[in-house]
Enzyme design. Structure first.
Site, PDB file in Angstrom:
ATOM      1  N   TYR A  51       0.818  -1.220   0.000  1.00 25.45           N
ATOM      2  CA  TYR A  51       0.000   0.000   0.000  1.00 25.45           C
ATOM      3  C   TYR A  51       0.853   1.272   0.000  1.00 25.45           C
ATOM      4  CZ  TYR A  51      -4.439  -2.464   0.639  1.00 25.45           C
ATOM      5  OH  TYR A  51      -5.556  -3.237   0.457  1.00 25.45           O
ATOM      6  N   ASN A 114     -13.219  -3.506   4.521  1.00 28.07           N
ATOM      7  CA  ASN A 114     -14.233  -3.496   3.454  1.00 28.07           C
ATOM      8  C   ASN A 114     -14.174  -4.734   2.549  1.00 28.07           C
ATOM      9  OD1 ASN A 114     -11.937  -2.790   2.102  1.00 28.07           O
ATOM     10  ND2 ASN A 114     -12.717  -0.859   1.272  1.00 28.07           N
ATOM     11  N   HIS A 117     -10.202  -6.175  -1.894  1.00 31.10           N
ATOM     12  CA  HIS A 117      -9.407  -5.222  -2.674  1.00 31.10           C
ATOM     13  C   HIS A 117      -9.656  -5.487  -4.154  1.00 31.10           C
ATOM     14  CE1 HIS A 117      -5.921  -2.953  -4.154  1.00 31.10           C
ATOM     15  NE2 HIS A 117      -5.720  -3.977  -4.974  1.00 31.10           N
ATOM     16  N   GLU A 128       0.500  -5.448  -8.888  1.00 32.17           N
ATOM     17  CA  GLU A 128       0.002  -6.123  -7.688  1.00 32.17           C
ATOM     18  C   GLU A 128       0.069  -7.651  -7.861  1.00 32.17           C
ATOM     19  OE1 GLU A 128      -2.946  -2.394  -6.513  1.00 32.17           O
ATOM     20  OE2 GLU A 128      -3.840  -4.292  -7.141  1.00 32.17           O
TER      21      GLU A 128
HETATM   22  P1  IDP Z   1     -10.258   1.142  -2.865  1.00 31.47           P
HETATM   23  O1  IDP Z   1      -9.866  -0.098  -2.066  1.00 31.47           O
HETATM   24  O2  IDP Z   1     -11.737   1.213  -3.066  1.00 31.47           O
HETATM   25  O3  IDP Z   1      -9.478   1.277  -4.141  1.00 31.47           O
HETATM   26  P2  IDP Z   1      -8.527   3.207  -1.779  1.00 31.47           P
HETATM   27  O4  IDP Z   1      -8.876   4.657  -1.753  1.00 31.47           O
HETATM   28  O5  IDP Z   1      -7.522   2.730  -2.771  1.00 31.47           O
HETATM   29  O6  IDP Z   1      -9.904   2.385  -1.943  1.00 31.47           O
HETATM   30  O7  IDP Z   1      -8.068   2.825  -0.319  1.00 31.47           O
HETATM   31  C1  IDP Z   1      -7.400   1.590  -0.078  1.00 31.47           C
HETATM   32  C2  IDP Z   1      -7.978   0.954   1.158  1.00 31.47           C
HETATM   33  O8  IDP Z   1      -7.714   1.788   2.279  1.00 31.47           O
HETATM   34  C3  IDP Z   1      -9.516   0.806   1.179  1.00 31.47           C
HETATM   35  O9  IDP Z   1      -9.975  -0.336   0.491  1.00 31.47           O
HETATM   36  C4  IDP Z   1      -9.788   0.715   2.656  1.00 31.47           C
HETATM   37  O10 IDP Z   1      -9.490  -0.580   3.180  1.00 31.47           O
HETATM   38  C5  IDP Z   1      -8.786   1.709   3.221  1.00 31.47           C
HETATM   39  N1  IDP Z   1      -9.379   3.050   3.393  1.00 31.47           N
HETATM   40  C6  IDP Z   1      -9.729   3.921   2.405  1.00 31.47           C
HETATM   41  N2  IDP Z   1     -10.233   5.064   2.904  1.00 31.47           N
HETATM   42  C7  IDP Z   1     -10.196   4.892   4.266  1.00 31.47           C
HETATM   43  C8  IDP Z   1     -10.578   5.732   5.362  1.00 31.47           C
HETATM   44  O11 IDP Z   1     -11.052   6.861   5.200  1.00 31.47           O
HETATM   45  N3  IDP Z   1     -10.383   5.206   6.616  1.00 31.47           N
HETATM   46  C9  IDP Z   1      -9.848   3.959   6.831  1.00 31.47           C
HETATM   47  N4  IDP Z   1      -9.471   3.158   5.830  1.00 31.47           N
HETATM   48  C10 IDP Z   1      -9.648   3.611   4.571  1.00 31.47           C
HETATM   49 MG    MG Z   2      -7.438   1.456  -4.403  1.00 33.19          MG
END
Ligand code: IDP
Ligand code: MG
Length: 139
Positions: A51, A114, A117, A128
Protein backbone atom coordinates in the site's frame (compact mmCIF):
# COMPACT_ATOMS: atom_id res chain seq x y z
CA UNK A 1 -2.77 -0.62 -22.64
CA UNK A 2 -5.76 -2.78 -21.77
CA UNK A 3 -5.24 -6.20 -20.24
CA UNK A 4 -7.80 -8.72 -19.12
CA UNK A 5 -6.56 -9.35 -15.60
CA UNK A 6 -7.14 -7.76 -12.23
CA UNK A 7 -5.81 -8.49 -8.76
CA UNK A 8 -7.91 -9.01 -5.63
CA UNK A 9 -7.50 -9.76 -1.94
CA UNK A 10 -10.21 -11.08 0.34
CA UNK A 11 -9.34 -9.01 3.40
CA UNK A 12 -9.02 -10.17 7.03
CA UNK A 13 -12.63 -9.27 7.91
CA UNK A 14 -14.01 -11.39 5.07
CA UNK A 15 -11.80 -14.35 6.01
CA UNK A 16 -12.65 -14.00 9.74
CA UNK A 17 -16.39 -13.98 8.96
CA UNK A 18 -16.12 -17.21 6.90
CA UNK A 19 -17.03 -15.35 3.72
CA UNK A 20 -14.28 -16.71 1.44
CA UNK A 21 -16.67 -19.18 -0.17
CA UNK A 22 -19.61 -16.83 -0.82
CA UNK A 23 -17.32 -14.10 -2.20
CA UNK A 24 -15.46 -16.48 -4.52
CA UNK A 25 -18.84 -17.80 -5.72
CA UNK A 26 -19.91 -14.24 -6.62
CA UNK A 27 -16.60 -13.66 -8.42
CA UNK A 28 -16.98 -16.83 -10.50
CA UNK A 29 -20.67 -16.14 -11.17
CA UNK A 30 -19.74 -12.69 -12.51
CA UNK A 31 -17.55 -14.36 -15.14
CA UNK A 32 -14.07 -14.06 -13.63
CA UNK A 33 -11.65 -17.00 -13.93
CA UNK A 34 -9.05 -17.59 -11.21
CA UNK A 35 -5.55 -17.48 -12.70
CA UNK A 36 -3.59 -17.58 -9.41
CA UNK A 37 -4.52 -17.85 -5.75
CA UNK A 38 -2.93 -18.09 -2.29
CA UNK A 39 -3.89 -17.92 1.39
CA UNK A 40 -1.38 -16.06 3.54
CA UNK A 41 -0.85 -13.46 6.25
CA UNK A 42 1.05 -10.30 5.31
CA UNK A 43 3.68 -8.94 7.69
CA UNK A 44 3.35 -5.25 8.55
CA UNK A 45 6.30 -4.55 6.28
CA UNK A 46 4.73 -6.41 3.35
CA UNK A 47 1.38 -4.67 3.85
CA UNK A 48 3.19 -1.33 4.03
CA UNK A 49 4.99 -2.04 0.77
CA UNK A 50 1.84 -3.20 -1.00
CA UNK A 51 0.00 0.00 0.00
CA UNK A 52 3.02 2.32 -0.42
CA UNK A 53 1.00 4.46 -2.88
CA UNK A 54 -1.19 5.46 0.11
CA UNK A 55 1.76 6.39 2.38
CA UNK A 56 0.74 10.04 2.65
CA UNK A 57 -2.93 9.36 3.34
CA UNK A 58 -4.20 9.74 6.93
CA UNK A 59 -5.47 6.17 7.10
CA UNK A 60 -2.19 4.52 5.98
CA UNK A 61 -1.12 3.32 9.46
CA UNK A 62 -4.57 1.93 10.20
CA UNK A 63 -4.69 0.24 6.80
CA UNK A 64 -1.29 -1.43 7.24
CA UNK A 65 -2.17 -2.65 10.76
CA UNK A 66 -5.50 -3.94 9.54
CA UNK A 67 -4.20 -5.72 6.44
CA UNK A 68 -1.56 -7.52 8.51
CA UNK A 69 -4.01 -8.45 11.31
CA UNK A 70 -5.00 -11.85 9.90
CA UNK A 71 -4.87 -14.11 6.86
CA UNK A 72 -6.06 -13.00 3.45
CA UNK A 73 -6.75 -14.65 0.11
CA UNK A 74 -4.84 -13.10 -2.81
CA UNK A 75 -5.85 -13.89 -6.39
CA UNK A 76 -5.37 -12.92 -10.02
CA UNK A 77 -8.64 -12.86 -11.97
CA UNK A 78 -9.24 -12.89 -15.71
CA UNK A 79 -12.17 -11.52 -17.66
CA UNK A 80 -12.69 -9.05 -20.50
CA UNK A 81 -12.52 -5.55 -19.02
CA UNK A 82 -11.41 -7.14 -15.74
CA UNK A 83 -10.32 -4.02 -13.81
CA UNK A 84 -13.46 -1.95 -14.41
CA UNK A 85 -15.88 -4.86 -14.17
CA UNK A 86 -14.36 -6.01 -10.89
CA UNK A 87 -14.60 -2.51 -9.41
CA UNK A 88 -18.29 -2.54 -10.35
CA UNK A 89 -18.74 -5.96 -8.71
CA UNK A 90 -17.10 -4.88 -5.43
CA UNK A 91 -18.76 -1.46 -5.10
CA UNK A 92 -17.64 1.78 -3.44
CA UNK A 93 -14.78 1.87 -0.91
CA UNK A 94 -17.23 2.94 1.81
CA UNK A 95 -19.79 0.11 2.11
CA UNK A 96 -22.49 2.55 3.21
CA UNK A 97 -22.14 4.11 -0.27
CA UNK A 98 -21.83 0.83 -2.18
CA UNK A 99 -24.62 -0.22 -4.55
CA UNK A 100 -27.03 -2.97 -3.58
CA UNK A 101 -25.80 -6.41 -4.57
CA UNK A 102 -22.11 -5.49 -4.58
CA UNK A 103 -19.59 -7.54 -2.58
CA UNK A 104 -18.80 -4.64 -0.25
CA UNK A 105 -22.48 -3.86 0.33
CA UNK A 106 -23.11 -7.50 1.21
CA UNK A 107 -19.97 -8.32 3.21
CA UNK A 108 -17.94 -5.24 4.27
CA UNK A 109 -17.86 -4.21 7.93
CA UNK A 110 -16.55 -0.64 7.53
CA UNK A 111 -14.60 1.68 5.20
CA UNK A 112 -11.34 0.11 6.44
CA UNK A 113 -12.54 -3.49 6.84
CA UNK A 114 -14.23 -3.50 3.45
CA UNK A 115 -13.99 -7.20 2.57
CA UNK A 116 -12.13 -7.00 -0.74
CA UNK A 117 -9.41 -5.22 -2.67
CA UNK A 118 -9.65 -4.60 -6.41
CA UNK A 119 -6.96 -3.04 -8.63
CA UNK A 120 -7.72 0.45 -9.94
CA UNK A 121 -5.85 0.26 -13.27
CA UNK A 122 -4.29 -2.24 -15.66
CA UNK A 123 -0.83 -1.07 -14.64
CA UNK A 124 -1.54 -1.56 -10.93
CA UNK A 125 -3.19 -4.92 -11.60
CA UNK A 126 0.03 -6.13 -13.24
CA UNK A 127 2.20 -4.72 -10.44
CA UNK A 128 0.00 -6.12 -7.69
CA UNK A 129 -0.17 -9.58 -9.31
CA UNK A 130 3.65 -9.59 -9.59
CA UNK A 131 3.94 -8.54 -5.92
CA UNK A 132 2.24 -11.79 -4.84
CA UNK A 133 2.87 -14.37 -7.56
CA UNK A 134 5.82 -15.76 -9.47
CA UNK A 135 5.43 -16.96 -13.05
CA UNK A 136 5.30 -20.56 -11.75
CA UNK A 137 2.23 -19.71 -9.66
CA UNK A 138 0.16 -18.26 -12.51
CA UNK A 139 -1.96 -20.19 -14.96
P1 IDP B 1 -10.26 1.14 -2.86
O1 IDP B 1 -9.87 -0.10 -2.07
O2 IDP B 1 -11.74 1.21 -3.07
O3 IDP B 1 -9.48 1.28 -4.14
P2 IDP B 1 -8.53 3.21 -1.78
O4 IDP B 1 -8.88 4.66 -1.75
O5 IDP B 1 -7.52 2.73 -2.77
O6 IDP B 1 -9.90 2.39 -1.94
O7 IDP B 1 -8.07 2.83 -0.32
C1 IDP B 1 -7.40 1.59 -0.08
C2 IDP B 1 -7.98 0.95 1.16
O8 IDP B 1 -7.71 1.79 2.28
C3 IDP B 1 -9.52 0.81 1.18
O9 IDP B 1 -9.98 -0.34 0.49
C4 IDP B 1 -9.79 0.71 2.66
O10 IDP B 1 -9.49 -0.58 3.18
C5 IDP B 1 -8.79 1.71 3.22
N1 IDP B 1 -9.38 3.05 3.39
C6 IDP B 1 -9.73 3.92 2.40
N2 IDP B 1 -10.23 5.06 2.90
C7 IDP B 1 -10.20 4.89 4.27
C8 IDP B 1 -10.58 5.73 5.36
O11 IDP B 1 -11.05 6.86 5.20
N3 IDP B 1 -10.38 5.21 6.62
C9 IDP B 1 -9.85 3.96 6.83
N4 IDP B 1 -9.47 3.16 5.83
C10 IDP B 1 -9.65 3.61 4.57
MG1 MG C 1 -7.44 1.46 -4.40
Amino acid sequence: MTTNITFTMLKPDAVEANNIGPILAMINKAGFTIKAMKYLRLSKEQAGNFYAVHKERPFYGELVDYMSSGPIVAAVLQKNNAVADFRTLIGATDPTKADEGTIRKLFAKSIAANAVHGSDSDENAANEANFFFSGLERF
